[in-house]
Scaffold this active site. Structure first.
Site, PDB file in Angstrom:
ATOM      1  N   ARG A   1      -9.552   2.065  -2.650  1.00 33.53           N
ATOM      2  CA  ARG A   1      -9.666   1.153  -3.940  1.00 33.53           C
ATOM      3  C   ARG A   1      -9.548   2.258  -5.324  1.00 33.53           C
ATOM      4  O   ARG A   1      -9.028   2.166  -5.981  1.00 33.53           O
ATOM      5  CB  ARG A   1     -11.204   0.748  -3.374  1.00 33.53           C
ATOM      6  CG  ARG A   1     -11.505   0.020  -2.795  1.00 33.53           C
ATOM      7  CD  ARG A   1     -12.755  -0.399  -2.338  1.00 33.53           C
ATOM      8  NE  ARG A   1     -13.450  -2.065  -1.532  1.00 33.53           N
ATOM      9  CZ  ARG A   1     -14.539  -1.786  -1.166  1.00 33.53           C
ATOM     10  NH1 ARG A   1     -15.456  -1.216  -1.436  1.00 33.53           N
ATOM     11  NH2 ARG A   1     -14.852  -3.744  -0.537  1.00 33.53           N
TER      12      ARG A   1
ATOM     13  N   ALA B   1     -22.425  -9.035  -0.454  1.00 36.64           N
ATOM     14  CA  ALA B   1     -21.253  -8.339  -0.185  1.00 36.64           C
ATOM     15  C   ALA B   1     -20.152  -9.257   0.864  1.00 36.64           C
ATOM     16  O   ALA B   1     -20.273 -10.154   1.762  1.00 36.64           O
ATOM     17  CB  ALA B   1     -21.828  -7.756   1.698  1.00 36.64           C
TER      18      ALA B   1
ATOM     19  N   GLU C   1      -8.026  -5.437   5.524  1.00 35.64           N
ATOM     20  CA  GLU C   1      -8.486  -4.564   4.120  1.00 35.64           C
ATOM     21  C   GLU C   1      -7.826  -3.813   3.174  1.00 35.64           C
ATOM     22  O   GLU C   1      -7.584  -2.831   4.362  1.00 35.64           O
ATOM     23  CB  GLU C   1      -9.979  -5.297   3.230  1.00 35.64           C
ATOM     24  CG  GLU C   1     -10.722  -6.291   3.743  1.00 35.64           C
ATOM     25  CD  GLU C   1     -12.654  -5.334   3.156  1.00 35.64           C
ATOM     26  OE1 GLU C   1     -13.191  -6.909   2.850  1.00 35.64           O
ATOM     27  OE2 GLU C   1     -13.205  -4.865   3.285  1.00 35.64           O
TER      28      GLU C   1
ATOM     29  N   HIS D   1     -18.766  -0.137  -9.126  1.00 37.44           N
ATOM     30  CA  HIS D   1     -19.329  -0.484  -7.421  1.00 37.44           C
ATOM     31  C   HIS D   1     -20.227  -0.403  -6.098  1.00 37.44           C
ATOM     32  O   HIS D   1     -20.794  -0.728  -6.143  1.00 37.44           O
ATOM     33  CB  HIS D   1     -17.601  -1.253  -6.590  1.00 37.44           C
ATOM     34  CG  HIS D   1     -17.632  -2.175  -5.634  1.00 37.44           C
ATOM     35  ND1 HIS D   1     -18.481  -3.532  -5.897  1.00 37.44           N
ATOM     36  CD2 HIS D   1     -17.499  -2.146  -3.870  1.00 37.44           C
ATOM     37  CE1 HIS D   1     -18.637  -4.170  -4.350  1.00 37.44           C
ATOM     38  NE2 HIS D   1     -17.839  -2.967  -3.282  1.00 37.44           N
TER      39      HIS D   1
ATOM     40  N   ARG E   1     -14.705   5.230  -0.145  1.00 33.64           N
ATOM     41  CA  ARG E   1     -15.379   4.327   0.622  1.00 33.64           C
ATOM     42  C   ARG E   1     -13.963   3.903   0.987  1.00 33.64           C
ATOM     43  O   ARG E   1     -13.977   2.771   0.519  1.00 33.64           O
ATOM     44  CB  ARG E   1     -16.098   3.450   0.409  1.00 33.64           C
ATOM     45  CG  ARG E   1     -16.440   2.802   1.722  1.00 33.64           C
ATOM     46  CD  ARG E   1     -18.231   2.491   1.213  1.00 33.64           C
ATOM     47  NE  ARG E   1     -18.026   1.405   0.185  1.00 33.64           N
ATOM     48  CZ  ARG E   1     -17.275   0.164   0.008  1.00 33.64           C
ATOM     49  NH1 ARG E   1     -17.353  -0.375   1.567  1.00 33.64           N
ATOM     50  NH2 ARG E   1     -17.818  -0.672  -1.107  1.00 33.64           N
TER      51      ARG E   1
ATOM     52  N   HIS F   1     -14.531  -1.008  -7.632  1.00 32.34           N
ATOM     53  CA  HIS F   1     -13.709  -2.098  -7.255  1.00 32.34           C
ATOM     54  C   HIS F   1     -13.070  -2.535  -8.175  1.00 32.34           C
ATOM     55  O   HIS F   1     -12.434  -2.208  -9.594  1.00 32.34           O
ATOM     56  CB  HIS F   1     -15.190  -3.001  -6.670  1.00 32.34           C
ATOM     57  CG  HIS F   1     -13.686  -3.886  -6.043  1.00 32.34           C
ATOM     58  ND1 HIS F   1     -12.977  -4.851  -6.571  1.00 32.34           N
ATOM     59  CD2 HIS F   1     -14.715  -3.946  -5.043  1.00 32.34           C
ATOM     60  CE1 HIS F   1     -12.908  -5.630  -4.678  1.00 32.34           C
ATOM     61  NE2 HIS F   1     -13.718  -4.825  -4.052  1.00 32.34           N
TER      62      HIS F   1
END
Length: 678
Positions: free
Chosen positions: A381, A132, A200, A442, A477, A324
């Protein structure tokens, strides 16, 4: 940790172990087995011991003195392996499957209440936590709020989240992260000496705590250091878990432990062990290798989810597989290299690169995200991954490009040293060049269904981390929520399972089930191992089926799906499963046996993914289907499978026949029923 702030409770209400002095009758066999010690039902002042004497092929009984207080619940329950006896059995107060952030946090929090076994199929450090990069999020900025973190999580999850789970994690996030700092985790700090916070995609505020771009590695180092120094925790590396030990107790399926075999070298290779406990925490990680390209390490083959499905646990929302947007793309050119990558993981370009100002470009150097979402590169994402996929397909290009060369070079060297080094090894200088990227599998957002205490639908079985579905992530997520989820639900599971273990000690039916589990034991290994020349073509066949499965799932349940492709994929998965069942596996080495089990587990999870995807008649979050391209409010509910899959059951039956030689103890029932009178 909460464990150190509460009074220690005794878990020794029903059975304990004691170093026994063998009588003359049993002394000759003492070197061949260690004692199994149990309180009898009628006489709590004495302990009955069942010793399987290998040379005599019988069960003996001896008595021991009154047990001392304070000894562990099932401490050293073990039968040493020998050629003519049952395989070893070890008993602990708590079992943990997996050695990432979730499993290690849980182990540390229960270790003050009993003996803990941590079982991991590789080195303890090897797992998704270690890889990670970006960080772990927590509300630590005065301008931020728990409410904002909750909102960001639910928006990213496309409103399929369990709101109670979201509030729990966001509320307890800050204290969980600060606990890591107190343990010794060295995160980056700003010029004022406070934790440096970055942002992020999907976050409205800077709330990402990080250690450069190696955050997971720093967390894993910190937790492993604590685990290795704790006297009550024993780590079993290179042990592959195959299936949970279960039995119906009082009309409810009860988890009693797990069967494993060793992947070690020399005499340890292939030795199988049954680990028993009234509490098992499943923290075995995700299932990235169901797809041909994944950022997950090689250990992420869905073992825990598949084991739970075979045992009958509820699994939920496995259609939501997160791709991802920015894995590092390498034009391999060679088919052999591509095949190799299907076994290994691709390198991740952290979300934080976009969070710090990175922009996405197509092959002409044109920034394209404005055509797909007003949030540009900071969209969630799922949005960014579909945008890159659509852009590349429409232009016939193999990849997109992520450019952050406009930022100061020294800043990039400080913030992204690992990414910079990896890209340089391929001739790309991120301070000057754009990074070639494409989406890769991912994160597994679904998993084994749990409640807010991390308990599954099987009594005594808990789950946390990527193997679990807690309801936090919903349909997608939010970046850097996964490490936080592991911390918070490990803590909740610890508190709940400590209470459960102490209460379970008062249940005679459960004690009887544990006794039966000691002797109703099968061997997973074979004494006759195939020659390497014979194993090679079998290994090649297994790898070929694995590639077929990965390609099938990518075609049918990739970033963009359709009902027809999903159904075709389901049939293909079942066909591959039937072929795998026909592989002649007698005499497999431990490593080859692991590869067969991994393929069986990948097949099980792949079918679960397709089944969940077919259940959802809408597009939401990570699940996009051409036949139902819009969200439907009536479909805003979890996709839950509560029955054991036909394929999973078939594979389970097959590997039982292939690998197991059942040890029959004809007098077991008589011994157990008459043990009080001897």
């Amino acid at each position: 940790m909460f464990a150190s702030s509460q009074p220690r409770m005794s878990l020794n209400k029903t059975w304990n172990l004691h170093p026994l002095k063998f009588s003359k009758q049993t002394e000759p066999y003492a070197s061949q087995c260690r004692p199994l010690c149990w309180h009898s039902k009628t006489d709590r002042s004495s302990i009955r011991v069942f010793c399987y004497g290998s040379s005599k092929k019988k069960i003996s009984q001896v008595k021991s003195p009154r047990h001392k207080k304070g000894s562990s619940f099932g401490r050293d329950l073990e039968i040493e392996r020998n050629l003519n006896s049952t395989p070893p059995v070890r008993s602990y107060d708590f079992l943990v499957i997996g050695s990432g952030i979730a499993g290690l946090t849980y182990a540390l929090q229960v270790a003050d209440f009993g003996k803990v076994a941590v079982i991991t199929k590789n080195a303890a450090v090897e797992g998704s936590t270690r890889y990670a990069q970006g960080g772990i999020c927590a509300v630590l900025d005065p301008l931020d709020s728990v409410e904002s973190h909750v909102e960001d999580t639910i928006v990213a999850g496309d409103f399929l989240n369990d709101e109670d789970a979201v509030k729990l994690v966001c509320r307890e996030g800050a204290s969980a992260v600060l606990d890591l700092v107190e343990m010794g985790a060295k995160f980056d700090i700003d010029r004022h000496g406070a934790l440096h916070l970055t942002r992020e995609g999907g976050h409205a505020h800077n709330r990402i705590v990080h250690a450069a771009d190696l955050t997971g590695a720093e967390i894993e180092r910190t937790l492993l250091q604590k685990v290795n120094s704790h006297a009550n925790i024993e780590v079993f590396e290179n042990h592959f878990a195959t299936d949970f030990v279960t039995e119906k107790v009082a009309e409810k399926v009860q988890c009693l432990g797990v069967d494993c075999f060793s992947l070690g070298d020399g005499e340890e290779a292939g030795v199988d062990t049954r680990f028993l406990s009234v509490v098992t925490m499943l923290a075995a990680g995700g299932s990235g290798h169901i797809y041909p390209s994944t950022t997950n390490p090689a250990v992420a083959t869905g073992d825990g989810i598949a084991m739970a499905a075979r045992a009958g646990a509820e699994v939920t929302n496995l259609e939501f597989m997160q791709f991802h947007p920015t894995s590092f793309y390498v034009d391999n050119g060679s088919e052999d290299q591509v095949a190799k990558l299907k076994r290994e993981n691709v390198f991740l370009i952290s979300e934080a690169v976009r969070g710090e100002g990175g922009i996405l470009l197509n092959g002409d150097g044109e920034r394209f995200m404005s055509r797909y979402d007003p949030r540009l590169e900071l969209a969630p994402r799922d949005v960014v991954a579909r945008a890159i996929d659509a852009e590349c397909k429409s232009r016939g290009e193999a990849c997109a490009f992520l450019d952050i060369s406009h930022k100061p070079a020294e800043e990039l060297r400080h913030h992204f040293p690992n990414i910079l080094e990896r890209c340089l090894s391929h001739g790309i200088d991120i301070t000057k060049d754009s990074i070639p990227v494409k989406p890769a599998m991912h994160y597994t957002c679904g998993g084994v269904q749990t409640d807010l205490d991390a308990a599954t639908s099987i009594a005594g079985l808990y789950a946390c981390g990527e193997a679990a579905h807690t309801g936090l992530h919903g349909a997608n997520r939010l970046a850097s929520n996964s490490l936080l989820e592991g911390l918070v639900f490990a803590s909740k599971g610890a508190k709940s399972s400590i209470t459960y273990a102490s209460e379970a000690a008062h249940r005679p039916a459960l004690v009887d089930a544990m006794e039966r589990a000691v002797f109703n034991r099968a061997s997973l290994t074979s004494t006759q191992v195939l020659e390497c020349s014979v194993e090679l073509p079998i290994r090649t066949e297994i790898l070929a089926y694995r590639r077929q499965l990965q390609d099938t799932l990518w075609d049918s349940a990739g970033i963009v799906r359709s009902t027809q492709r999903l159904r075709e994929g389901q049939l293909k998965i079942q066909e591959i499963g039937q072929l795998v069942c026909r592989i002649p596996t007698k005499g497999f080495s431990a490593r080859l046996m692991m590869e067969w089990y991994e393929l069986a587990n990948l097949l099980t999870v792949a079918e679960l993914v397709v089944m969940c995807a077919l259940m959802r008649k809408e597009s939401r979050g990570l699940h996009y289907t051409e036949d139902f391209p819009f969200k439907v409010e009536e479909e805003r509910h979890p996709s839950t499978i509560s029955s054991v899959l036909k394929l999973a059951s078939r594979l389970d039956a097959v590997h039982s026949k292939k690998f197991r030689t059942v040890v029959k103890l004809n007098k077991l029932d008589e011994v157990l029923s008459n043990r009080v009178g001897n």
